[in-house]
Design a protein around this motif. Structure first.
Motif, short mmCIF file in Angstrom:
data_model
loop_
_atom_site.label_atom_id
_atom_site.label_comp_id
_atom_site.label_asym_id
_atom_site.label_seq_id
_atom_site.Cartn_x
_atom_site.Cartn_y
_atom_site.Cartn_z
N SER A 27 31.51 2.40 9.65
CA SER A 27 30.33 1.89 8.96
C SER A 27 29.09 1.95 9.82
O SER A 27 27.98 1.88 9.32
N ILE A 28 29.25 2.05 11.13
CA ILE A 28 28.08 2.12 12.01
C ILE A 28 28.06 3.50 12.68
O ILE A 28 28.98 3.88 13.36
N GLU A 78 21.33 7.89 13.84
CA GLU A 78 20.62 7.00 12.92
C GLU A 78 19.12 7.20 13.04
O GLU A 78 18.41 7.26 12.04
N GLU A 132 20.84 7.82 3.59
CA GLU A 132 19.55 8.52 3.53
C GLU A 132 18.78 8.15 2.27
O GLU A 132 17.56 7.96 2.30
N THR A 191 27.40 -6.46 15.43
CA THR A 191 28.65 -5.83 14.99
C THR A 191 29.86 -6.65 15.40
O THR A 191 30.95 -6.44 14.91
N LEU A 226 35.12 -0.48 12.47
CA LEU A 226 33.67 -0.65 12.52
C LEU A 226 32.99 0.69 12.72
O LEU A 226 31.89 0.94 12.26
N ARG A 249 31.80 -9.35 8.70
CA ARG A 249 30.87 -9.15 7.60
C ARG A 249 30.57 -10.44 6.83
O ARG A 249 29.42 -10.77 6.59
N MET A 307 27.91 -5.50 7.35
CA MET A 307 26.71 -4.83 7.82
C MET A 307 26.98 -3.34 7.97
O MET A 307 28.02 -2.96 8.47
N ARG A 308 26.07 -2.56 7.50
CA ARG A 308 26.22 -1.11 7.70
C ARG A 308 24.86 -0.46 7.78
O ARG A 308 23.85 -1.10 7.48
N ASN A 309 24.86 0.82 8.17
CA ASN A 309 23.61 1.56 8.18
C ASN A 309 23.16 1.84 6.77
O ASN A 309 23.96 1.82 5.84
N LEU A 310 21.88 2.15 6.63
CA LEU A 310 21.42 2.57 5.31
C LEU A 310 21.71 4.04 5.14
O LEU A 310 21.62 4.81 6.09
N ARG A 317 18.06 10.23 11.35
CA ARG A 317 18.11 10.06 9.89
C ARG A 317 16.90 9.27 9.39
O ARG A 317 16.32 9.58 8.37
N LEU A 368 17.34 4.65 2.65
CA LEU A 368 16.19 4.66 3.55
C LEU A 368 14.94 5.17 2.83
O LEU A 368 13.85 4.63 2.98
N ALA A 379 13.90 10.44 6.89
CA ALA A 379 13.53 9.73 5.66
C ALA A 379 12.03 9.44 5.65
O ALA A 379 11.36 9.60 4.62
N CYS A 432 15.89 -0.66 14.13
CA CYS A 432 16.70 0.04 13.14
C CYS A 432 16.83 -0.82 11.88
O CYS A 432 16.51 -2.01 11.89
N PHE A 433 17.28 -0.18 10.81
CA PHE A 433 17.46 -0.88 9.54
C PHE A 433 18.95 -1.06 9.28
O PHE A 433 19.74 -0.14 9.50
N ARG A 434 19.33 -2.23 8.81
CA ARG A 434 20.73 -2.50 8.52
C ARG A 434 20.86 -3.14 7.15
O ARG A 434 19.95 -3.88 6.72
#
Lengths: 184, 242
Positions: B220-221, B227, A6, A56, B217, A60, A1-4, B230, A9, B234, A36-38
């Protein structure tokens, strides 16, 4: 899992904006809770920040899903919206199509919507517009692309295609494998 | 010079008078200006050299001691040849890389590609009575070169292996193509690659542990605030073109 990122998005919001227009802001802003988006295994999830933070703790490859699945990125980098996100789309949709009870079943089997099956349609719907499909009791059934504008519909014959099916809730049964790890 | 030490050799100057707390920034700047003035003045007192350029002066030897920025490099273990040379007292002579080639009337490298002694494009060779009938002297030349390269490569590998302290597995092929760091790592892996994962190995080996590279971690976060910003960015970008 991670953030998107830019870029990701932007791709996601561009797609969602086709359904709900300027209301994409409401997805991020207008709520008591922060969402939030993941990204997890090419799928994009829409989750509360609390849920995302809790997720988290899971490795994964063990994490099947979190929040609600918005859709997935294809290998080509395009973004596909999944049926799982239809409730959010239905709430904010700009253009809607309501089906007659007798054509509901056909749509849920994955067929396109003919003119004969359309009970009502949002006015000024343009051609090739993303629309959300409802039944008469306002339950979202799926979404698709309008094959004709609402003006053209009036002149169309009863067997002409009006909405091209992209996803419907029937796919929960038809493509069960596809939805494993998709928030179900 | 009035509390200013000027080292013309290293082109530096220092105000050695103590600094008081109540001194303002302006006063400090004044100090700097004054010491630089001394430095420039000192430069102009140096004897001018008679040359085409008018203002050329030779700097004296610097006297201020400046500490080293980097740690002193560790000594590398000697290669096999260096060990031998040390015992025999052979000293390295500096030799030119190029030499004059009479036949071609140009400078050519002494060793390597296009070198003077490179026999590969010689058309005529002097007769060697030791050759057996049917043996080609040209092939012999090529063969000799190939063997020299192979043995040199073997020596390089051996030297590299001694660089990484651990004994390497015998099948570490082409060690010359790998960095000594990666060799060291593979040596570590081999040393603990047995049924007990190196538990019952004797001596130094048993203490070896592979440094694990666990993905963090945090990378990646990103933090929530960043966030959200960001995400809004977008959304606004998309709405701008909408």
């Amino acid at each position: 899992m991670r953030n998107l990122t830019e870029e990701e998005l932007r791709v996601v919001f561009e797609k969602l904006a086709k359904f709900i227009g300027k209301d994409i802001k409401a997805l991020v802003e207008d709520s008591n809770e922060n969402y939030c988006f993941r990204l997890q295994k090419d799928r994009v999830y829409y989750a509360r920040e609390v849920v995302a933070a809790a997720a988290t703790n899971i490795a994964r490859h063990n994490l099947a899903s979190l929040g609600i699945c918005v859709g997935k990125f294809t290998h080509g980098g395009r973004f596909q919206v999944h049926i799982t996100f239809v409730t959010y789309l239905a709430r904010l949709a700009k253009y809607k199509v309501w089906l007659k009870p007798q054509s509901e079943m056909s749509f849920l089997y994955g067929n396109n919507v003919l003119k004969g099956g359309v009970a009502r349609m949002t006015e000024n719907t343009p051609k090739n517009q993303q629309v959300v499909v409802f039944n008469q009791s306002e339950i979202p059934l799926g979404f698709g692309v309008s094959a004709r504008s609402s003006l053209e519909v009036q002149q169309a014959s009863s067997t002409d295609l009006i909405v091209l099916n992209q996803a419907d809730v029937g796919s929960y049964l038809r493509d069960e494998d596809h939805f494993v790890g998709c928030g179900l | 010079m009035d509390g200013v030490e000027v080292d013309l050799g290293s082109l530096s100057c220092a105000d050695v008078r103590p600094i008081f707390q109540e001194e303002t920034k302006q006063e400090l700047e004044e100090r700097i200006r004054r010491s630089v003035e001394f430095l420039v003045h000192g430069l102009f007192t140096l004897p001018e050299q008679s040359s085409e350029r008018k203002s050329q002066r030779e700097l004296p030897e610097p006297f201020s001691v400046i500490p080293r920025a980097k740690p002193i490099p560790k000594e590398k273990p000697l290669t096999k040849w260096e060990q031998f040379a040390k015992i025999r007292g052979i000293r390295k002579r500096k030799r030119d890389k190029f030499a004059w080639d009479e036949g071609r009337a140009e400078f050519r490298p002494i060793h390597g590609y296009r070198s003077i002694n490179d026999g590969s494009n010689q058309v005529i060779l002097p007769h060697d009575p030791s050759l057996e009938p049917g043996e080609s002297p040209f092939d012999l030349l090529k063969e000799g070169k190939r063997k020299r390269i192979a043995s040199n490569r073997k020596n390089q590998e051996r030297n590299k292996r001694s660089l990484s302290k651990n004994q390497l597995p015998t099948h570490a092929l082409r060690a010359d193509k790998r960095s000594s760091k990666s060799l060291e790592r593979s040596a570590k892996i081999v040393s603990i690659s047995n049924r007990s994962l190196g538990k019952h190995e004797e001596g130094k080996k048993s203490k070896q542990k592979l440094s694990s590279t666990k993905r963090s971690l945090k990378k990646s976060i990103i933090p929530n605030g960043v966030e959200r910003e960001r995400t809004f960015q977008a959304v606004n970008d998309v709405l701008k073109n909408f």
